[in-house]
Scaffold this motif. Structure first.
Motif, PDB file in Angstrom:
ATOM      1  N   ASP A 132      46.525   0.258  12.396  1.00 54.65           N
ATOM      2  CA  ASP A 132      46.006  -1.046  12.008  1.00 54.65           C
ATOM      3  C   ASP A 132      46.898  -2.001  10.980  1.00 54.65           C
ATOM      4  N   GLU A 133      46.048  -2.578   9.815  1.00 58.51           N
ATOM      5  CA  GLU A 133      47.149  -3.735   9.433  1.00 58.51           C
ATOM      6  C   GLU A 133      47.762  -2.774   8.205  1.00 58.51           C
ATOM      7  N   HIS A 134      47.610  -1.655   7.934  1.00 54.66           N
ATOM      8  CA  HIS A 134      48.012  -0.526   7.085  1.00 54.66           C
ATOM      9  C   HIS A 134      49.396  -0.087   7.752  1.00 54.66           C
ATOM     10  N   GLY A 135      49.683  -0.247   8.818  1.00 56.15           N
ATOM     11  CA  GLY A 135      50.535   0.334   9.710  1.00 56.15           C
ATOM     12  C   GLY A 135      49.949   2.455  10.419  1.00 56.15           C
ATOM     13  N   TYR A 136      48.712   2.331   9.487  1.00 50.43           N
ATOM     14  CA  TYR A 136      47.895   3.912   9.919  1.00 50.43           C
ATOM     15  C   TYR A 136      47.638   4.116  12.024  1.00 50.43           C
ATOM     16  N   TYR A 137      47.776   5.004  12.670  1.00 54.20           N
ATOM     17  CA  TYR A 137      47.008   5.728  13.191  1.00 54.20           C
ATOM     18  C   TYR A 137      46.445   6.975  12.945  1.00 54.20           C
ATOM     19  N   PHE A 138      46.029   7.730  13.778  1.00 54.93           N
ATOM     20  CA  PHE A 138      45.298   8.560  14.306  1.00 54.93           C
ATOM     21  C   PHE A 138      44.797   8.727  15.592  1.00 54.93           C
ATOM     22  N   PHE A 139      45.244  10.185  16.431  1.00 54.87           N
ATOM     23  CA  PHE A 139      43.635  10.562  17.501  1.00 54.87           C
ATOM     24  C   PHE A 139      44.166  12.096  17.607  1.00 54.87           C
ATOM     25  N   ARG A 140      43.329  13.173  18.182  1.00 46.82           N
ATOM     26  CA  ARG A 140      43.374  14.118  18.163  1.00 46.82           C
ATOM     27  C   ARG A 140      43.162  14.424  19.446  1.00 46.82           C
ATOM     28  N   THR A 141      43.502  15.705  19.461  1.00 45.23           N
ATOM     29  CA  THR A 141      43.971  16.584  20.822  1.00 45.23           C
ATOM     30  C   THR A 141      43.821  18.077  20.125  1.00 45.23           C
ATOM     31  N   VAL A 142      44.527  18.778  21.551  1.00 45.44           N
ATOM     32  CA  VAL A 142      44.473  20.321  20.754  1.00 45.44           C
ATOM     33  C   VAL A 142      45.863  20.556  21.044  1.00 45.44           C
ATOM     34  N   LYS A 143      46.378  20.887  20.344  1.00 45.67           N
ATOM     35  CA  LYS A 143      47.179  21.687  19.720  1.00 45.67           C
ATOM     36  C   LYS A 143      47.782  22.131  21.047  1.00 45.67           C
ATOM     37  N   PRO A 144      49.292  21.392  21.518  1.00 42.71           N
ATOM     38  CA  PRO A 144      49.781  22.161  22.780  1.00 42.71           C
ATOM     39  C   PRO A 144      51.082  23.637  23.077  1.00 42.71           C
ATOM     40  N   GLY A 145      50.578  24.386  23.397  1.00 45.15           N
ATOM     41  CA  GLY A 145      51.982  25.468  23.541  1.00 45.15           C
ATOM     42  C   GLY A 145      52.971  25.915  23.909  1.00 45.15           C
ATOM     43  N   PRO A 146      54.004  26.716  23.745  1.00 43.28           N
ATOM     44  CA  PRO A 146      55.381  26.688  24.072  1.00 43.28           C
ATOM     45  C   PRO A 146      55.345  27.219  25.591  1.00 43.28           C
ATOM     46  N   TYR A 147      56.435  26.509  25.475  1.00 43.53           N
ATOM     47  CA  TYR A 147      56.222  27.051  27.014  1.00 43.53           C
ATOM     48  C   TYR A 147      57.982  26.958  27.682  1.00 43.53           C
ATOM     49  N   PRO A 148      58.313  27.527  28.641  1.00 40.35           N
ATOM     50  CA  PRO A 148      59.475  28.321  28.852  1.00 40.35           C
ATOM     51  C   PRO A 148      60.456  27.088  29.977  1.00 40.35           C
ATOM     52  N   TRP A 149      62.052  26.902  29.678  1.00 39.74           N
ATOM     53  CA  TRP A 149      62.398  25.493  30.373  1.00 39.74           C
ATOM     54  C   TRP A 149      63.616  25.837  30.988  1.00 39.74           C
ATOM     55  N   ARG A 150      64.412  25.856  32.246  1.00 37.07           N
ATOM     56  CA  ARG A 150      65.797  26.235  32.167  1.00 37.07           C
ATOM     57  C   ARG A 150      67.576  25.198  31.716  1.00 37.07           C
ATOM     58  N   ASN A 151      67.187  26.030  30.395  1.00 35.58           N
ATOM     59  CA  ASN A 151      68.648  25.383  30.145  1.00 35.58           C
ATOM     60  C   ASN A 151      69.510  26.065  29.955  1.00 35.58           C
ATOM     61  N   ARG A 152      69.666  27.390  29.530  1.00 32.17           N
ATOM     62  CA  ARG A 152      70.039  29.116  29.424  1.00 32.17           C
ATOM     63  C   ARG A 152      68.452  29.735  29.726  1.00 32.17           C
TER      64      ARG A 152
END
Length: 243
Positions: A132-152
């Motif tokens: 908005d005019e003050h630079g403010y934002y917001f949104f609603r969501t669900v908290k994401p879960g962690p996940y494994p990835w093929r780095n190591r």
């Protein structure tokens, strides 16, 4: 507008991670081989598309509802909010803020995601809003879960939300990730560890904000974002045109 006002602050190499970070394996092949060259800004860098709030849908900022079909998504409902400012603490108005994330089980709604967590049929994992005019934002969501990835072997990504922020100029465009206060996986994440400045790492972590929680519904997290600032002529002890 004079030429000085068109110039934006350069990227701070002490706060941003290097393009080549061997611990983050996929950066090795996609990082530049030669030193970057600093070029004077032209009109193509100091301008950007103008976004119209009327183009946003009524549920674009609500990831809990914008893909719900036969019920609500699974997971902890949260609010994420904050301010988008430039390096001189001036609000960035009408900035487009786009977000995308994994679901509560740590899986993205993407055909190439093969993690064993189930796809949530009522969660799309993406949304957008504008400041908005003050630079403010917001949104609603669900908290994401962690996940494994093929780095190591046994590397896990902390819970995070991806952000893309488009300010008033192309040089202000920022793509980043937001993490959550208290997550023990942050300290061991190779992507986070590529950032040498501890203060910069803290700037990527959203703080729990109980004051803005919705009772019996959603906790809130505060995440402020800083984009590059445009240089301006100093007038006494304030920036000309500043707040």
């Amino acid at each position: 507008m004079n030429d000085q006002a068109l110039e934006y602050l350069q990227r701070d190499p002490d706060r941003h991670p290097p393009a080549h970070a061997p611990g983050y394996k996929t950066s090795v092949l996609r990082s530049p081989r030669n030193a970057l060259i600093s070029l004077e800004h032209s009109l193509s860098e100091v301008t950007a598309p103008v976004f119209d709030r009327a183009l946003l849908g009524p549920k674009d900022h609500d990831l809990v509802l914008n893909h719900a079909r036969e019920g609500l998504p699974v997971g902890e409902r949260i609010l994420v909010h904050g301010f988008v400012r430039d390096a001189f603490a001036r609000p960035v108005r009408n900035a487009l803020v786009e977000v995308w994330q994994a679901n509560a089980g740590g899986r993205y709604r993407h055909r190439n995601d093969r993690y064993l967590a189930p796809v949530d049929p009522n969660f799309g994992g993406c949304g957008r809003t504008m400041t908005d005019e003050h630079g403010y934002y917001f949104f609603r969501t669900v908290k994401p879960g962690p996940y494994p990835w093929r780095n190591r072997i046994n590397d896990w990504r902390p819970a995070h939300i991806h952000f893309s922020i488009s300010g008033s100029a192309w040089v202000q465009r920022l793509v980043t990730q937001m993490y959550f206060e208290g997550d023990p996986l942050i300290a061991t994440c190779p992507i986070v560890r590529s950032i040498a400045d501890e203060d910069a790492v803290r700037g990527l972590i959203a703080l729990l904000d109980r004051a803005h929680a919705v009772p019996l519904d959603s906790l809130a997290y505060r995440f402020d974002i800083v984009l590059r600032g445009a240089r301006a002529t100093l007038f006494e002890n304030r920036l000309q045109g500043g707040e």
